[in-house]
Write a protein that holds these residues in place. Sequence first.
Motif, PDB file in Angstrom:
ATOM      1  N   TRP A 127       1.414  -1.088   0.204  1.00 43.27           N
ATOM      2  CA  TRP A 127      -0.220  -0.108  -0.109  1.00 43.27           C
ATOM      3  C   TRP A 127       0.975   0.825  -0.244  1.00 43.27           C
ATOM      4  N   ILE A 128       0.149   2.172  -0.889  1.00 36.87           N
ATOM      5  CA  ILE A 128       1.457   3.197  -0.904  1.00 36.87           C
ATOM      6  C   ILE A 128       0.350   4.437  -0.869  1.00 36.87           C
ATOM      7  N   PRO A 129       0.381   5.604   0.073  1.00 36.06           N
ATOM      8  CA  PRO A 129      -0.534   6.991  -0.213  1.00 36.06           C
ATOM      9  C   PRO A 129      -0.934   7.695  -1.844  1.00 36.06           C
ATOM     10  N   PRO A 130      -1.866   8.544  -2.030  1.00 33.61           N
ATOM     11  CA  PRO A 130      -1.877   9.389  -2.735  1.00 33.61           C
ATOM     12  C   PRO A 130      -1.059   9.675  -3.540  1.00 33.61           C
ATOM     13  N   ALA A 131      -0.889  10.304  -4.306  1.00 30.65           N
ATOM     14  CA  ALA A 131      -0.301  11.725  -4.113  1.00 30.65           C
ATOM     15  C   ALA A 131      -0.715  13.199  -3.708  1.00 30.65           C
ATOM     16  N   PRO A 132      -0.961  14.103  -3.247  1.00 30.72           N
ATOM     17  CA  PRO A 132      -1.308  15.292  -2.660  1.00 30.72           C
ATOM     18  C   PRO A 132      -2.242  15.803  -3.813  1.00 30.72           C
ATOM     19  N   GLY A 133      -3.452  16.247  -3.130  1.00 31.12           N
ATOM     20  CA  GLY A 133      -4.561  16.741  -4.106  1.00 31.12           C
ATOM     21  C   GLY A 133      -5.428  15.448  -3.645  1.00 31.12           C
ATOM     22  N   GLY A 134      -5.984  14.597  -2.889  1.00 32.04           N
ATOM     23  CA  GLY A 134      -6.925  13.810  -2.862  1.00 32.04           C
ATOM     24  C   GLY A 134      -6.720  12.272  -3.173  1.00 32.04           C
ATOM     25  N   ALA A 135      -7.633  11.618  -1.868  1.00 35.20           N
ATOM     26  CA  ALA A 135      -7.783  10.260  -1.863  1.00 35.20           C
ATOM     27  C   ALA A 135      -7.690   9.716  -2.882  1.00 35.20           C
ATOM     28  N   ILE A 136      -8.139  10.498  -4.431  1.00 35.99           N
ATOM     29  CA  ILE A 136      -7.449   9.440  -5.410  1.00 35.99           C
ATOM     30  C   ILE A 136      -6.610   9.785  -6.577  1.00 35.99           C
ATOM     31  N   ALA A 137      -5.913  10.256  -6.176  1.00 37.28           N
ATOM     32  CA  ALA A 137      -5.060  11.099  -6.773  1.00 37.28           C
ATOM     33  C   ALA A 137      -3.746   9.690  -6.951  1.00 37.28           C
ATOM     34  N   ALA A 138      -3.283   9.813  -8.540  1.00 44.44           N
ATOM     35  CA  ALA A 138      -2.737   8.865  -8.749  1.00 44.44           C
ATOM     36  C   ALA A 138      -1.334   9.142  -7.999  1.00 44.44           C
ATOM     37  N   PRO A 139      -0.831   8.522  -7.258  1.00 41.95           N
ATOM     38  CA  PRO A 139       0.902   8.417  -6.342  1.00 41.95           C
ATOM     39  C   PRO A 139       1.649   8.325  -7.589  1.00 41.95           C
ATOM     40  N   THR A 140       2.861   8.832  -6.954  1.00 43.07           N
ATOM     41  CA  THR A 140       4.017   8.115  -7.781  1.00 43.07           C
ATOM     42  C   THR A 140       4.512   6.691  -6.386  1.00 43.07           C
ATOM     43  N   VAL A 141       4.407   5.511  -8.150  1.00 41.43           N
ATOM     44  CA  VAL A 141       4.860   4.165  -7.437  1.00 41.43           C
ATOM     45  C   VAL A 141       6.316   4.277  -7.899  1.00 41.43           C
ATOM     46  N   PRO A 142       6.896   3.520  -6.134  1.00 40.39           N
ATOM     47  CA  PRO A 142       8.362   3.362  -6.714  1.00 40.39           C
ATOM     48  C   PRO A 142       8.372   1.147  -7.683  1.00 40.39           C
ATOM     49  N   PRO A 143       9.388   1.957  -8.609  1.00 41.33           N
ATOM     50  CA  PRO A 143       9.597   1.001 -10.106  1.00 41.33           C
ATOM     51  C   PRO A 143       9.627  -0.331  -9.558  1.00 41.33           C
ATOM     52  N   ALA A 144       9.179  -1.838  -9.591  1.00 42.07           N
ATOM     53  CA  ALA A 144       9.694  -2.809  -9.763  1.00 42.07           C
ATOM     54  C   ALA A 144      11.161  -3.451  -9.445  1.00 42.07           C
ATOM     55  N   PRO A 145      11.628  -4.214  -9.390  1.00 47.81           N
ATOM     56  CA  PRO A 145      12.240  -4.755  -9.306  1.00 47.81           C
ATOM     57  C   PRO A 145      12.336  -5.222 -10.544  1.00 47.81           C
ATOM     58  N   THR A 146      13.992  -5.153 -11.044  1.00 45.38           N
ATOM     59  CA  THR A 146      13.936  -6.489 -12.740  1.00 45.38           C
ATOM     60  C   THR A 146      15.210  -7.213 -11.815  1.00 45.38           C
ATOM     61  N   GLY A 147      14.707  -7.880 -12.942  1.00 40.84           N
ATOM     62  CA  GLY A 147      15.740  -8.788 -13.149  1.00 40.84           C
ATOM     63  C   GLY A 147      14.981 -10.086 -12.259  1.00 40.84           C
ATOM     64  N   GLU A 148      14.974 -10.848 -12.194  1.00 37.20           N
ATOM     65  CA  GLU A 148      14.746 -12.140 -11.042  1.00 37.20           C
ATOM     66  C   GLU A 148      14.491 -12.050 -10.078  1.00 37.20           C
ATOM     67  N   VAL A 149      13.284 -12.504  -9.093  1.00 33.60           N
ATOM     68  CA  VAL A 149      12.415 -11.415  -8.544  1.00 33.60           C
ATOM     69  C   VAL A 149      11.872 -13.257  -7.537  1.00 33.60           C
ATOM     70  N   THR A 150      11.675 -13.357  -6.035  1.00 29.65           N
ATOM     71  CA  THR A 150      11.643 -14.825  -5.698  1.00 29.65           C
ATOM     72  C   THR A 150      10.607 -13.915  -4.521  1.00 29.65           C
ATOM     73  N   VAL A 151       9.297 -14.352  -4.701  1.00 32.25           N
ATOM     74  CA  VAL A 151       8.263 -13.161  -3.207  1.00 32.25           C
ATOM     75  C   VAL A 151       7.539 -14.687  -2.921  1.00 32.25           C
ATOM     76  N   VAL A 152       7.542 -13.794  -1.436  1.00 28.85           N
ATOM     77  CA  VAL A 152       7.168 -15.205  -0.522  1.00 28.85           C
ATOM     78  C   VAL A 152       5.506 -14.206   0.004  1.00 28.85           C
ATOM     79  N   GLY A 153       4.612 -14.876  -0.473  1.00 27.97           N
ATOM     80  CA  GLY A 153       2.967 -13.852   0.374  1.00 27.97           C
ATOM     81  C   GLY A 153       2.610 -15.061   0.724  1.00 27.97           C
ATOM     82  N   GLN A 154       1.139 -14.283   0.661  1.00 30.23           N
ATOM     83  CA  GLN A 154      -0.078 -15.196   1.172  1.00 30.23           C
ATOM     84  C   GLN A 154      -1.547 -15.008  -0.192  1.00 30.23           C
ATOM     85  N   VAL A 155      -1.711 -16.535  -0.123  1.00 27.67           N
ATOM     86  CA  VAL A 155      -2.710 -16.123  -1.287  1.00 27.67           C
ATOM     87  C   VAL A 155      -4.121 -16.078  -0.995  1.00 27.67           C
ATOM     88  N   HIS A 156      -4.365 -15.136  -2.182  1.00 27.06           N
ATOM     89  CA  HIS A 156      -5.651 -14.336  -1.358  1.00 27.06           C
ATOM     90  C   HIS A 156      -6.610 -14.720  -2.394  1.00 27.06           C
TER      91      HIS A 156
END
Length: 301
Positions: A127-156
């Motif tokens: 989760w990331i907060p919205p950009a200044p200007g409102g709750a639905i203002a598009a946020p600045t999203v950190p870029p996803a890592p490049t290359g091979e990635v291993t993820v651990v998480g829970q099935v939703h």
Amino acid sequence: MYRFLLTPRWLSAAALTVVAAVVMVFLGNWQLHRYHERSAINARIDAADAAAPVPLTSILATPTTSGAAGPAPGGELAWTKVTVTGRYDPAHEIQARGRTVDGEVGFEILTPLLLTDGTAVLVDRGWIPPAPGGAIAAPTVPPAPTGEVTVVGQVHRSESRATPVEHRDGRLDTRRIAVPRLAGELPYPVYGAYVLLTEQTPPVDKAFSRIPIDHEDSWQNGGYAVQWWLFAVMALFAYGWQARKEARGETDGTPPAKDRVAEADQRRSADRGDRVEEADQRQASGHGDRVEDYDRRRAAT
């Protein structure tokens, strides 16, 4: 005293009371069932959090059709901790707006993770907060890592009540995370559930907040179950209480039933006495008339 219970009015009241009590008992049983269901979900959440991760492909059915989601997992697989390795596809990243974490509204960022077999799984990176200007203002999203990635998480499991997927400034935007609808926007087969990220190699960007897994409020259903059962008992008690008041004559200001019976007996006795006295008077009057008539006839002769 309770002979009035056999009247149509009281028989109807008894039937209605029994039906209402039975319905309340069934509602209580249903709430008890929901209590057990939610308690089982909470147990799965706690157990999954402490368990070792298993490969995603070992528990979810492999999708086969491009632009479509694979079979959805059953409820028993929800929250299972999994691990999966692949490469992120930031070109098809999805922003889920209006998502609340710790009382604040922001965005959840879902990025497809491409596996070596050409399939993909949606990974909720956080989760990331919205950009200044409102709750639905598009946020600045950190870029996803490049290359091979291993993820651990829970099935939703996919969320219900799917909402439209919109294209905004080269990104996909939605309100609900409905995997089948999101899969229709992607050019490869997608697993039928998404992964709520808890760990990642390389590490997750610190701009993201981890999505908490809320426990179900099972005790609320337990309380409702007891409440419905008490209502059933109260309905039967109210019927018995009202019948007792009716028998004692406390419902409309009339005397108790035993007094009404005694009063009726007195009235019947009084009526019988009046009828006997009246008959005696008529008999005496008739006898006197006959004697007087006999005396007149005798005097005339």
